[in-house]
Design a protein around this motif. Structure first.
Motif, PDB file in Angstrom:
ATOM      1  N   ASN A   1      -9.215  15.536  -3.457  1.00  0.00           N
ATOM      2  CA  ASN A   1      -8.093  15.234  -2.571  1.00  0.00           C
ATOM      3  C   ASN A   1      -8.048  16.200  -1.387  1.00  0.00           C
ATOM      4  O   ASN A   1      -7.714  15.805  -0.264  1.00  0.00           O
ATOM      5  CB  ASN A   1      -6.781  15.301  -3.360  1.00  0.00           C
ATOM      6  CG  ASN A   1      -5.873  14.130  -3.064  1.00  0.00           C
ATOM      7  OD1 ASN A   1      -6.296  13.111  -2.519  1.00  0.00           O
ATOM      8  ND2 ASN A   1      -4.614  14.268  -3.429  1.00  0.00           N
TER       9      ASN A   1
ATOM     10  N   TRP B   1      -5.188  13.320   5.681  1.00  0.00           N
ATOM     11  CA  TRP B   1      -4.170  12.886   4.717  1.00  0.00           C
ATOM     12  C   TRP B   1      -4.813  12.788   3.338  1.00  0.00           C
ATOM     13  O   TRP B   1      -6.019  12.681   3.211  1.00  0.00           O
ATOM     14  CB  TRP B   1      -3.550  11.537   5.110  1.00  0.00           C
ATOM     15  CG  TRP B   1      -4.531  10.477   5.539  1.00  0.00           C
ATOM     16  CD1 TRP B   1      -5.052  10.300   6.780  1.00  0.00           C
ATOM     17  CD2 TRP B   1      -5.131   9.447   4.716  1.00  0.00           C
ATOM     18  NE1 TRP B   1      -5.935   9.237   6.804  1.00  0.00           N
ATOM     19  CE2 TRP B   1      -5.994   8.696   5.556  1.00  0.00           C
ATOM     20  CE3 TRP B   1      -5.014   9.094   3.384  1.00  0.00           C
ATOM     21  CZ2 TRP B   1      -6.738   7.620   5.078  1.00  0.00           C
ATOM     22  CZ3 TRP B   1      -5.764   8.013   2.910  1.00  0.00           C
ATOM     23  CH2 TRP B   1      -6.602   7.294   3.759  1.00  0.00           C
ATOM     24  N   HIS B   2      -3.985  12.880   2.314  1.00  0.00           N
ATOM     25  CA  HIS B   2      -4.485  12.812   0.940  1.00  0.00           C
ATOM     26  C   HIS B   2      -4.643  11.359   0.512  1.00  0.00           C
ATOM     27  O   HIS B   2      -3.743  10.536   0.725  1.00  0.00           O
ATOM     28  CB  HIS B   2      -3.526  13.516  -0.019  1.00  0.00           C
ATOM     29  CG  HIS B   2      -3.532  15.005   0.114  1.00  0.00           C
ATOM     30  ND1 HIS B   2      -2.387  15.739   0.328  1.00  0.00           N
ATOM     31  CD2 HIS B   2      -4.552  15.900   0.084  1.00  0.00           C
ATOM     32  CE1 HIS B   2      -2.704  17.028   0.408  1.00  0.00           C
ATOM     33  NE2 HIS B   2      -4.001  17.150   0.266  1.00  0.00           N
TER      34      HIS B   2
ATOM     35  N   LYS C   1      -1.515  10.442  -3.446  1.00  0.00           N
ATOM     36  CA  LYS C   1      -0.260  11.151  -3.212  1.00  0.00           C
ATOM     37  C   LYS C   1       0.154  11.921  -4.462  1.00  0.00           C
ATOM     38  O   LYS C   1      -0.134  11.495  -5.592  1.00  0.00           O
ATOM     39  CB  LYS C   1       0.844  10.161  -2.831  1.00  0.00           C
ATOM     40  CG  LYS C   1       0.607   9.440  -1.522  1.00  0.00           C
ATOM     41  CD  LYS C   1       1.784   8.572  -1.134  1.00  0.00           C
ATOM     42  CE  LYS C   1       1.976   7.416  -2.104  1.00  0.00           C
ATOM     43  NZ  LYS C   1       3.054   6.491  -1.659  1.00  0.00           N
ATOM     44  N   GLN C   2       0.822  13.039  -4.253  1.00  0.00           N
ATOM     45  CA  GLN C   2       1.335  13.817  -5.375  1.00  0.00           C
ATOM     46  C   GLN C   2       2.443  13.033  -6.069  1.00  0.00           C
ATOM     47  O   GLN C   2       3.283  12.406  -5.421  1.00  0.00           O
ATOM     48  CB  GLN C   2       1.875  15.160  -4.892  1.00  0.00           C
ATOM     49  CG  GLN C   2       2.333  16.069  -6.014  1.00  0.00           C
ATOM     50  CD  GLN C   2       2.762  17.431  -5.492  1.00  0.00           C
ATOM     51  OE1 GLN C   2       2.670  17.703  -4.301  1.00  0.00           O
ATOM     52  NE2 GLN C   2       3.237  18.282  -6.387  1.00  0.00           N
TER      53      GLN C   2
ATOM     54  N   ASN D   1       5.882  12.166  -7.835  1.00  0.00           N
ATOM     55  CA  ASN D   1       7.213  12.727  -7.641  1.00  0.00           C
ATOM     56  C   ASN D   1       7.700  13.386  -8.931  1.00  0.00           C
ATOM     57  O   ASN D   1       7.043  13.288  -9.978  1.00  0.00           O
ATOM     58  CB  ASN D   1       8.200  11.653  -7.160  1.00  0.00           C
ATOM     59  CG  ASN D   1       8.288  10.473  -8.123  1.00  0.00           C
ATOM     60  OD1 ASN D   1       8.211  10.641  -9.335  1.00  0.00           O
ATOM     61  ND2 ASN D   1       8.456   9.276  -7.579  1.00  0.00           N
TER      62      ASN D   1
ATOM     63  N   SER E   1      -0.745   5.990  -7.154  1.00  0.00           N
ATOM     64  CA  SER E   1      -0.582   7.068  -6.181  1.00  0.00           C
ATOM     65  C   SER E   1      -1.461   6.901  -4.945  1.00  0.00           C
ATOM     66  O   SER E   1      -1.431   7.752  -4.039  1.00  0.00           O
ATOM     67  CB  SER E   1      -0.896   8.419  -6.841  1.00  0.00           C
ATOM     68  OG  SER E   1      -2.257   8.498  -7.213  1.00  0.00           O
TER      69      SER E   1
ATOM     70  N   ASN F   1      -2.555   6.251  -1.401  1.00  0.00           N
ATOM     71  CA  ASN F   1      -1.718   6.432  -0.218  1.00  0.00           C
ATOM     72  C   ASN F   1      -1.774   5.206   0.689  1.00  0.00           C
ATOM     73  O   ASN F   1      -2.431   5.200   1.734  1.00  0.00           O
ATOM     74  CB  ASN F   1      -2.187   7.681   0.541  1.00  0.00           C
ATOM     75  CG  ASN F   1      -1.163   8.183   1.525  1.00  0.00           C
ATOM     76  OD1 ASN F   1      -0.263   7.461   1.938  1.00  0.00           O
ATOM     77  ND2 ASN F   1      -1.304   9.444   1.922  1.00  0.00           N
TER      78      ASN F   1
ATOM     79  N   GLU G   1       0.283   3.843   2.745  1.00  0.00           N
ATOM     80  CA  GLU G   1       0.765   3.973   4.119  1.00  0.00           C
ATOM     81  C   GLU G   1      -0.361   4.402   5.064  1.00  0.00           C
ATOM     82  O   GLU G   1      -0.510   3.866   6.166  1.00  0.00           O
ATOM     83  CB  GLU G   1       1.919   4.981   4.183  1.00  0.00           C
ATOM     84  CG  GLU G   1       3.183   4.543   3.475  1.00  0.00           C
ATOM     85  CD  GLU G   1       3.142   4.794   1.977  1.00  0.00           C
ATOM     86  OE1 GLU G   1       2.115   5.344   1.490  1.00  0.00           O
ATOM     87  OE2 GLU G   1       4.110   4.429   1.295  1.00  0.00           O
ATOM     88  N   GLU G   2      -1.157   5.376   4.645  1.00  0.00           N
ATOM     89  CA  GLU G   2      -2.245   5.864   5.485  1.00  0.00           C
ATOM     90  C   GLU G   2      -3.469   4.951   5.427  1.00  0.00           C
ATOM     91  O   GLU G   2      -4.169   4.778   6.424  1.00  0.00           O
ATOM     92  CB  GLU G   2      -2.637   7.288   5.060  1.00  0.00           C
ATOM     93  CG  GLU G   2      -1.553   8.326   5.265  1.00  0.00           C
ATOM     94  CD  GLU G   2      -1.261   8.571   6.742  1.00  0.00           C
ATOM     95  OE1 GLU G   2      -2.111   8.210   7.591  1.00  0.00           O
ATOM     96  OE2 GLU G   2      -0.183   9.105   7.044  1.00  0.00           O
TER      97      GLU G   2
ATOM     98  N   SER H   1      -2.803  -2.164  -3.770  1.00  0.00           N
ATOM     99  CA  SER H   1      -3.422  -0.920  -3.311  1.00  0.00           C
ATOM    100  C   SER H   1      -4.936  -0.897  -3.536  1.00  0.00           C
ATOM    101  O   SER H   1      -5.667  -0.292  -2.755  1.00  0.00           O
ATOM    102  CB  SER H   1      -2.773   0.276  -4.005  1.00  0.00           C
ATOM    103  OG  SER H   1      -2.889   0.162  -5.419  1.00  0.00           O
TER     104      SER H   1
END
Length: 257
Positions: A105, A114-115, A118-119, A121, A155, A157, A159-160, A173
Motif C-alpha cells: 500500500n 493514493w492508497h 483504504k484503512q 474505520n 476497502s 479505494n 473513489e480514486e 469494486s
C-alpha cells in the motif's frame, strides 16, 4: 503453548493486539499496560521465553499454564531474529500477508499518490486485528472470510480508482480495479480477478443459508479442512499482491517506462 492460548486475546481486540512477534494489552485510555514477545510464526504452537513470562501479571501466567505443552520448536524466523539479530519477514501466512499488504500500500501510494486499500474505520478495525488461520469450526471460518473480504475487497479505494478511467456506472469494486489496471497499467490477468470474484461469492454465500451453491463455491477453494482452505486463500491473496507489485510497482515495470 497450544495456539489456542491466543484465542482469549483475539476475542477482545479492543484491549489486546497480536502482532508479528508481540502481544500487548492496552487500557481504554490507550496506554500499554503490559506486553510480551511471542513466537507466533512457529507451526505447532506459540513459543515464549520463560524470562518473558515472568513479566506479565500472575493471573496471565496462570492462564498460559493451562495451554502449556511438553515440547515444541521455535520458528526459523524467531531464531534468526533472536540469535542472529537479523531483520526478517514473518513466515506465518496471515502475518506475512498483513506485512505484505501494508508495504504494498505504501509503494502504491508513492507511485499513484493514493492508497489502493483504504484503512478500515474504527468499527471495522477488529477484522484486521483478529485475522488468523481459523480452527476447524465453520463459524470461525465464515468470520475470517468476512474479515478478509473487508480487508481485500471492500476497502478498495473506489473513489480514486474511478478517476480518469472509463468505467460503466453501477459496477462493483472488483470490476472497477479490473478496468483501472487494464486502462492505466496495461495489466490484464484474469486469474487475479477470478480469485477476487470467487472470494466475494464465498463471503456472500457464507452469510446466507448454506445450500448447494455454497458447497460449489467452497469446493473451488477446498484444501481438505477449514484451516488449510483458509491458508490457501491467504496464499492466493499474497500471490495477488505479488502480481500487482511485480507488474506495476516493481523494478521491471520501472525499467520499461
Amino acid at each position: 503453548f497450544k495456539k489456542e492460548v491466543l484465542d482469549k486475546y483475539y476475542n477482545k481486540p479492543s484491549d489486546y493486539s497480536i502482532n508479528d512477534g508481540y502481544l500487548v494489552y492496552t487500557n481504554k485510555e490507550g496506554v500499554n499496560i503490559w506486553g510480551i514477545p511471542i513466537d507466533n510464526n512457529a507451526q505447532e504452537g506459540i513459543m515464549v521465553y520463560l524470562g518473558d513470562l515472568e513479566k506479565i501479571p500472575y493471573e496471565e501466567q496462570e492462564y498460559w499454564r493451562l495451554y502449556n505443552i511438553e515440547s515444541g520448536e521455535s520458528s526459523l524466523t524467531s531464531y534468526n531474529r533472536d540469535f542472529k539479530a537479523e531483520l526478517c519477514s514473518p513466515s506465518e501466512p496471515v502475518l506475512y500477508f498483513k506485512e505484505k499488504l501494508e508495504l504494498f500500500n505504501e509503494k502504491w501510494m508513492l507511485k499513484f499518490g493514493w492508497h489502493l486499500f483504504k484503512q478500515l474505520n474504527a468499527e471495522d478495525e477488529h477484522h484486521w486485528k483478529t485475522l488468523k488461520i481459523p480452527a476447524e469450526e465453520q463459524k470461525e471460518f465464515d468470520e475470517k472470510i468476512l474479515s478478509l473480504t473487508k480487508i481485500l475487497i471492500d476497502s478498495l479505494n473506489s473513489e480514486e480508482i474511478k478517476k480518469g478511467v472509463i468505467i460503466e456506472e453501477n459496477i462493483g469494486s472488483i470490476s472497477q480495479i479490473e478496468a483501472f489496471l487494464k486502462q492505466k497499467c496495461s495489466l490484464n490477468y484474469p486469474p487475479m480477478f477470478e480469485f477476487l470474484r470467487k472470494l466475494q461469492t464465498l463471503r456472500s454465500k457464507a452469510v446466507h443459508f448454506k445450500n448447494d451453491e455454497y458447497k460449489k463455491i467452497y469446493s473451488y477453494f477446498d484444501k481438505g479442512d477449514f484451516s488449510k482452505t483458509f491458508e490457501g486463500i491467504i496464499l492466493d491473496a499474497i500471490t495477488l499482491l505479488n502480481t500487482l507489485e511485480n507488474n506495476i510497482l516493481g523494478e521491471r515495470n520501472e525499467a520499461t517506462k
